[in-house]
Structure formats: C-alpha cells, structure tokens
Motif scaffolding. Structure first.
Motif, PDB file in Angstrom:
ATOM      1  N   ALA A  14       0.825  -1.207   0.000  1.00 20.20           N
ATOM      2  CA  ALA A  14       0.000   0.000   0.000  1.00 20.20           C
ATOM      3  C   ALA A  14       0.862   1.260   0.000  1.00 20.20           C
ATOM      4  N   SER A  17       2.291   1.718  -3.416  1.00 21.32           N
ATOM      5  CA  SER A  17       1.224   2.147  -4.317  1.00 21.32           C
ATOM      6  C   SER A  17       0.967   3.637  -4.171  1.00 21.32           C
ATOM      7  N   ARG A  76      -8.856   8.304   0.669  1.00 18.96           N
ATOM      8  CA  ARG A  76      -7.882   7.273   0.301  1.00 18.96           C
ATOM      9  C   ARG A  76      -8.416   5.870   0.551  1.00 18.96           C
ATOM     10  N   GLU A  80      -9.653   3.286  -2.312  1.00 19.61           N
ATOM     11  CA  GLU A  80      -8.909   2.027  -2.419  1.00 19.61           C
ATOM     12  C   GLU A  80      -9.874   0.835  -2.421  1.00 19.61           C
ATOM     13  N   HIS A  84     -10.609  -1.828  -5.449  1.00 21.25           N
ATOM     14  CA  HIS A  84     -10.558  -3.274  -5.228  1.00 21.25           C
ATOM     15  C   HIS A  84     -11.861  -3.941  -5.680  1.00 21.25           C
ATOM     16  N   GLN A 107      -3.828  -0.671   5.762  1.00 26.51           N
ATOM     17  CA  GLN A 107      -4.180   0.580   5.096  1.00 26.51           C
ATOM     18  C   GLN A 107      -4.195   1.747   6.091  1.00 26.51           C
TER      19      GLN A 107
END
Length: 256
Positions: A14, A17, A76, A80, A84, A107
C-alpha cells in the motif's frame, strides 16, 4: 506467515502504491499547505474584529490538522476499496490468509504515517508562517495519540463509504458531502458562539468535535489545559476509533 508478516507485506504494498501516484502524493501535502497560507497568512485572524477567524492563530490549529485527519483517510481508504471492488480484488484476497481486519489495519497504518508527516508540516507552518503561539510542554506529545486515533476513526468511516458506494466517483462525492460539514461544524474553524443555540447538541454528534476539543486544549493556552478535558476527549476518540474500525472491517466485502 504470521498476522504481523501479512500486515507488514500489505503495508509495504500500500505504501509503494501511494508513492507511485505522484499526483496523490503532491496534493496530499499541498492541500494543507495552501490552506494554511491562504487562511493563516493571507486572510489572517482579527482577534478583536468579531466574526469568523476572530480568534488568535493558535485557536485554529485543530481545524488545520482536521483537514488531513478527516479528508485524507475518507478519500484514500474509500477509493482504495472502490478500486478493489471494481477490479474484483477482494475475491482474490478471499483466497489468501489475509483477513479483512488485517487489510484495513495495514491501510490505516499507511494513512497514519502519511497524515503524521502532514500534521508535522502543518504545525511547522503554523508557527513559522502565521506566528501561532503553541505552548511547548511534554503534554504536547499527546497530539500523537489524538492524530493516530483520529485517523483510525475516519479510515473506518472511509471503509464503510467505499463498501457501499457504487464507484470511486461515488466515494469521492460521499466523502466530500460528509467531510465538508464536519470540518466547519465540529468546533474547528467556527466557534460555538457563532452557531445557534439549538445546534449545540448536534455538534456533539460529530466525532471530529472531540478531536478538536482535545487538540485545542493542548495547543491553545487560552483554552485552559486541563488533564480532565484532554483525558475525556482522548477516551472518547479512542472509543470511536474502535467502533468505526470494527464497522469498517465488517463492511469490507469478501467478494464483489
């Protein structure tokens, strides 16, 4: 692999990313900077003028910190989860030992690091650019648990939004719809005296209110630093963090 190893691996993925999205990195730190420069340095405060921004600069430290504690996790984590879901990644994750709680915990840790750095930047700007007088003492270290727990609260809420919204655009719209009223109506930039009497109890429904009260007691001398005020608000934020994190982990879909 142990739970710690799984969380560490997900945290690394994460974090990398996030760093690859240079635009996201830039605006994560640029937004609070521009906010402080506009309202703290250009608009400035008028301590005897009345109205909005009528308090000394240090009074608004909780508001500036709230911008990153509130907005960043909501957008965020919510985005995310939406990504997904659109990529059917949760179906793949369901075949691995990584649980939903571990995924959300990783996360959340990423957001804690990001927002912690942004919070330090905001505090430095408030002192250097606006001249805010923040009392320096050992009690100031309590800002760390306030920021960490505040991030956990809104990561959990972001997880819920990402799980129920139908797209990334829907997550962004929902997070902005929730975040903007909370930012200004949680004893951050708008003082309680400027709000109607009937609105007072509603302010207490916002989780951000308890973050603001606790942070203000630590950073604004005129707020009157009281161990009880700090402890009570920190305990409330901690309880909310547990509740919102649990709700967020439960809401994350196993499959899509």
């Amino acid at each position: 692999m142990t739970a710690t190893g799984r969380v560490r691996a997900e945290f690394g993925a994460a974090w990398n990313s996030f760093l690859r999205r240079r635009t996201a990195v830039f605006f994560t730190f640029f937004f609070p900077i521009i906010l402080v420069l506009i309202f703290g340095a250009l608009v400035q405060t008028q301590p005897t003028g009345g109205g909005l921004f009528a308090e000394p600069q240090a009074y608004y430290v909780p508001g500036y910190l709230a911008t990153v504690v509130l907005f960043t996790p909501l957008s965020r984590v919510g985005s995310e989860i939406a990504r997904h879901r659109e990529g059917s990644r949760f179906e793949k994750l369901a075949t691995t030992p990584l649980s939903r709680t571990e995924w959300l915990f990783a996360q959340t840790l990423v957001n804690v690091v990001i927002i912690g750095l942004a919070a330090l930047l905001i505090l430095a700007l408030m002192v250097v650019v606006t001249g805010a007088e923040i009392p320096l003492s050992a009690d100031l270290l309590l800002l760390i648990p306030f920021v960490v727990l505040g991030v956990v609260v809104f990561c959990g809420l972001g997880a819920v939004l990402g799980s129920v919204a139908d797209s990334q655009d829907g997550v962004i719209a929902a997070s902005n719809t929730i975040a903007l009223p909370l930012l200004f109506l949680s004893e951050t930039f708008v003082t309680p005296e400027l709000l109607p009497d009937w609105f007072g109890p509603i302010v207490n429904l916002s989780p951000l209110t308890y973050f603001s009260r606790g942070v203000r007691a630590l950073t604004y001398e005129s707020a009157g630093l009281s161990d009880s005020v700090v402890a009570v608000n920190l305990a409330i934020v901690a309880a909310l963090a547990v509740a919102f994190f649990a709700a967020g982990a439960y809401a994350i879909p196993r499959t899509e």
